[in-house]
Design a protein around this motif. Structure first.
Motif, PDB file in Angstrom:
ATOM      1  N   ASN A  68       0.845  -1.246   0.198  1.00 14.84           N
ATOM      2  CA  ASN A  68      -0.123   0.050   0.035  1.00 14.84           C
ATOM      3  C   ASN A  68       0.824   1.216  -0.120  1.00 14.84           C
ATOM      4  OD1 ASN A  68      -1.510   2.312   0.865  1.00 14.84           O
ATOM      5  ND2 ASN A  68      -3.033   0.803   1.606  1.00 14.84           N
ATOM      6  N   LYS A  69       0.642   2.318  -1.228  1.00 12.93           N
ATOM      7  CA  LYS A  69       1.412   3.479  -1.249  1.00 12.93           C
ATOM      8  C   LYS A  69       0.300   4.405  -1.235  1.00 12.93           C
ATOM      9  CE  LYS A  69       5.687   1.931  -3.376  1.00 12.93           C
ATOM     10  NZ  LYS A  69       6.527   2.195  -4.641  1.00 12.93           N
ATOM     11  N   GLN A  70       0.973   5.584  -0.349  1.00 16.34           N
ATOM     12  CA  GLN A  70      -0.085   6.768  -0.615  1.00 16.34           C
ATOM     13  C   GLN A  70       0.620   7.636  -1.574  1.00 16.34           C
ATOM     14  OE1 GLN A  70      -1.048  10.680   2.407  1.00 16.34           O
ATOM     15  NE2 GLN A  70      -0.480   8.502   3.350  1.00 16.34           N
ATOM     16  N   TYR A  71      -0.772   8.229  -2.489  1.00 15.36           N
ATOM     17  CA  TYR A  71      -0.073   9.177  -3.424  1.00 15.36           C
ATOM     18  C   TYR A  71      -1.157  10.412  -3.029  1.00 15.36           C
ATOM     19  CZ  TYR A  71       3.044   6.665  -6.510  1.00 15.36           C
ATOM     20  OH  TYR A  71       3.986   5.772  -6.710  1.00 15.36           O
ATOM     21  N   LYS A  72      -0.612  11.849  -3.767  1.00 18.58           N
ATOM     22  CA  LYS A  72      -1.525  12.901  -3.421  1.00 18.58           C
ATOM     23  C   LYS A  72      -1.747  13.422  -5.016  1.00 18.58           C
ATOM     24  CE  LYS A  72       2.285  15.980  -2.505  1.00 18.58           C
ATOM     25  NZ  LYS A  72       2.658  17.016  -1.444  1.00 18.58           N
ATOM     26  N   PHE A  73      -2.838  14.216  -4.908  1.00 18.87           N
ATOM     27  CA  PHE A  73      -3.288  15.003  -5.902  1.00 18.87           C
ATOM     28  C   PHE A  73      -2.534  16.111  -6.264  1.00 18.87           C
ATOM     29  CE2 PHE A  73      -6.521  17.524  -8.369  1.00 18.87           C
ATOM     30  CZ  PHE A  73      -6.519  16.890  -9.535  1.00 18.87           C
ATOM     31  N   LEU A  74      -1.999  16.536  -7.244  1.00 19.89           N
ATOM     32  CA  LEU A  74      -1.123  17.616  -7.691  1.00 19.89           C
ATOM     33  C   LEU A  74      -2.005  18.759  -8.202  1.00 19.89           C
ATOM     34  CD1 LEU A  74       1.994  16.232  -9.162  1.00 19.89           C
ATOM     35  CD2 LEU A  74       1.575  16.682  -6.534  1.00 19.89           C
ATOM     36  N   GLY A  75      -3.406  18.472  -8.613  1.00 24.43           N
ATOM     37  CA  GLY A  75      -4.148  19.603  -9.203  1.00 24.43           C
ATOM     38  C   GLY A  75      -4.763  20.439  -8.201  1.00 24.43           C
ATOM     39  N   GLU A  76      -5.646  21.224  -8.802  1.00 22.47           N
ATOM     40  CA  GLU A  76      -6.632  22.246  -7.998  1.00 22.47           C
ATOM     41  C   GLU A  76      -7.819  21.879  -7.797  1.00 22.47           C
ATOM     42  OE1 GLU A  76      -6.181  25.857  -9.876  1.00 22.47           O
ATOM     43  OE2 GLU A  76      -4.120  26.176  -9.718  1.00 22.47           O
ATOM     44  N   THR A  77      -8.500  22.274  -6.629  1.00 23.94           N
ATOM     45  CA  THR A  77      -9.998  21.889  -6.396  1.00 23.94           C
ATOM     46  C   THR A  77     -10.696  22.377  -7.700  1.00 23.94           C
ATOM     47  OG1 THR A  77      -9.892  21.970  -4.215  1.00 23.94           O
ATOM     48  CG2 THR A  77     -11.797  22.421  -5.031  1.00 23.94           C
ATOM     49  N   GLY A  78     -11.433  21.345  -8.268  1.00 25.45           N
ATOM     50  CA  GLY A  78     -12.236  21.631  -9.496  1.00 25.45           C
ATOM     51  C   GLY A  78     -11.853  21.025 -10.859  1.00 25.45           C
ATOM     52  N   ASP A  79     -10.590  20.529 -10.574  1.00 29.40           N
ATOM     53  CA  ASP A  79     -10.179  19.888 -11.716  1.00 29.40           C
ATOM     54  C   ASP A  79     -10.741  18.416 -12.028  1.00 29.40           C
ATOM     55  OD1 ASP A  79      -8.317  21.719 -12.313  1.00 29.40           O
ATOM     56  OD2 ASP A  79      -6.536  20.665 -11.202  1.00 29.40           O
ATOM     57  N   ASN A  80     -10.928  18.015 -13.329  1.00 29.27           N
ATOM     58  CA  ASN A  80     -11.632  16.812 -13.519  1.00 29.27           C
ATOM     59  C   ASN A  80     -10.471  15.766 -13.987  1.00 29.27           C
ATOM     60  OD1 ASN A  80     -10.992  17.362 -16.228  1.00 29.27           O
ATOM     61  ND2 ASN A  80     -12.824  17.608 -16.936  1.00 29.27           N
ATOM     62  N   ALA A  81      -9.153  15.903 -14.102  1.00 28.47           N
ATOM     63  CA  ALA A  81      -8.131  15.140 -14.114  1.00 28.47           C
ATOM     64  C   ALA A  81      -6.969  15.650 -13.699  1.00 28.47           C
ATOM     65  CB  ALA A  81      -8.276  14.727 -15.613  1.00 28.47           C
ATOM     66  N   GLY A  82      -6.050  15.038 -13.362  1.00 26.94           N
ATOM     67  CA  GLY A  82      -4.624  15.298 -13.049  1.00 26.94           C
ATOM     68  C   GLY A  82      -3.506  13.972 -12.713  1.00 26.94           C
ATOM     69  N   ASP A  83      -2.465  14.675 -11.974  1.00 25.33           N
ATOM     70  CA  ASP A  83      -1.499  13.729 -11.695  1.00 25.33           C
ATOM     71  C   ASP A  83      -1.539  13.709 -10.417  1.00 25.33           C
ATOM     72  OD1 ASP A  83      -0.503  13.659 -14.306  1.00 25.33           O
ATOM     73  OD2 ASP A  83       1.033  15.036 -14.208  1.00 25.33           O
ATOM     74  N   PHE A  84      -0.893  12.458  -9.956  1.00 26.42           N
ATOM     75  CA  PHE A  84      -0.823  12.147  -8.508  1.00 26.42           C
ATOM     76  C   PHE A  84       0.668  11.654  -8.290  1.00 26.42           C
ATOM     77  CE2 PHE A  84      -5.276  11.457  -8.902  1.00 26.42           C
ATOM     78  CZ  PHE A  84      -5.750  11.823  -7.615  1.00 26.42           C
ATOM     79  N   ASP A  85       1.319  12.331  -7.258  1.00 24.30           N
ATOM     80  CA  ASP A  85       2.729  11.886  -6.947  1.00 24.30           C
ATOM     81  C   ASP A  85       2.687  11.189  -5.436  1.00 24.30           C
ATOM     82  OD1 ASP A  85       4.650  12.438  -8.437  1.00 24.30           O
ATOM     83  OD2 ASP A  85       5.230  14.480  -7.837  1.00 24.30           O
TER      84      ASP A  85
END
Length: 301
Positions: A68-85
């Protein structure tokens, strides 16, 4: 108007991960790109009843292993897609699997088997959010085509009940949904994601009630036209004997609405219950209407 949903995701700040000294697929952390199931998987609900991502959302990614690895969303609130680091991982290396699996929301206790089945626990309490499902309540999963694929297409796991309440000078503290036939609405579940296909869910837990709660109370609209929406996420299931919906007033009293007929809650679709609230007097059930033809995303009780 046809309405659809989508899902949420949440993440934490990075800390250093404890990695194995034995190299495996799991020793590298990649940036993943998250796509959404058509128009059916985002983070908060807009006026069109669509969900979008929230800044810093967190997910679990099983990156080529059962670890199990934790990743976080790099975009902004309201985005419908984006990258996770990558943020961090638990101890150990896990066993290798032939693709990457992911689930929202992140939980360090979530597990993956070598056969690609995710063990997840549906919470017995969800938190109210204005015009949306509560943060972290809407479960969504994804599976890539192979370990060389870093594009995640998330699909909703759950079904939904939209409770619309109206009444004069009424403030709601919580809404409890109970399966009258004893079907599980919370607890352990086995979720199987599939690349380019919908996930399947098997409930293992036995908790028949899930509660939506507001710490500060929600003052509802006075008329049916201004009814306040409360979204509750449910696992896909058939309520063989119907459901019971109990509303607790912020200043005391409860009122219960019973549906005594069988109801099918399908994945990625929702039913609607619209009722007048007359607290603080205790209600004993106010009768029901039809569910509709069951063909649409929305069904009215």
């Amino acid at each position: 108007m046809k309405k659809t949903f989508l899902v949420p995701f949440l993440f934490l700040m990075s800390c250093s991960a404890m990695e194995s000294t034995t190299p495996t697929i799991d020793t590298e952390n990649h940036r993943f790109h998250a796509n959404i199931e058509s128009v059916e998987s985002r983070t908060y609900l807009t006026e069109d009843i669509l969900l979008r991502w929230t800044a810093d959302d967190r997910i679990t990614i099983f990156e080529g292993t059962t670890r199990n690895k934790q990743y976080k969303f790099l975009g902004e609130t309201g985005d419908n897609a984006g990258d996770f680091d990558y943020v961090k991982a638990g101890f150990g290396t896990g066993n290798e699997v032939d693709r990457h699996y992911a689930i929202y929301p992140y939980n360090s206790a979530t597990k993956l088997s070598e056969s690609g089945v995710i063990t997840y626990t549906f919470p017995a309490q969800q938190n109210y959010a204005v015009g949306s499902v509560g943060l972290g309540a809407n479960v969504m999963v994804a599976a890539t085509q192979s370990v060389d694929d870093y594009d995640l297409t998330f699909r909703n796991v759950g079904s939904y009940l939209l409770v619309k309440l109206y009444g004069t000078d009424q403030t709601v503290e919580s809404i409890a949904i109970t399966a009258k036939g004893g079907e599980a609405l919370a607890g352990k579940a086995y979720i199987t994601p599939a690349y380019s296909d919908v996930p399947t869910t098997e409930m293992v837990g036995t908790t028949p009630t899930v509660t939506l709660k507001s710490e500060s109370g929600v003052t509802i609209g006075k008329t049916a036209d201004t009814a306040t929406a409360f979204w509750i996420v449910l696992p896909p299931f058939t309520a063989s004997q119907g459901i019971s919906v109990t509303v607790k007033g912020y200043y005391g009293g409860t009122q219960t609405y019973d549906v005594d007929s069988e109801i099918v809650f399908n994945r990625n679709k929702y039913k609607t219950l619209t009722r007048e609230l007359t607290l603080p007097s205790n209600g004993t059930g106010m009768g029901v209407g039809g569910w509709g033809d069951g063909e649409n995303v929305e069904g009215e009780i």
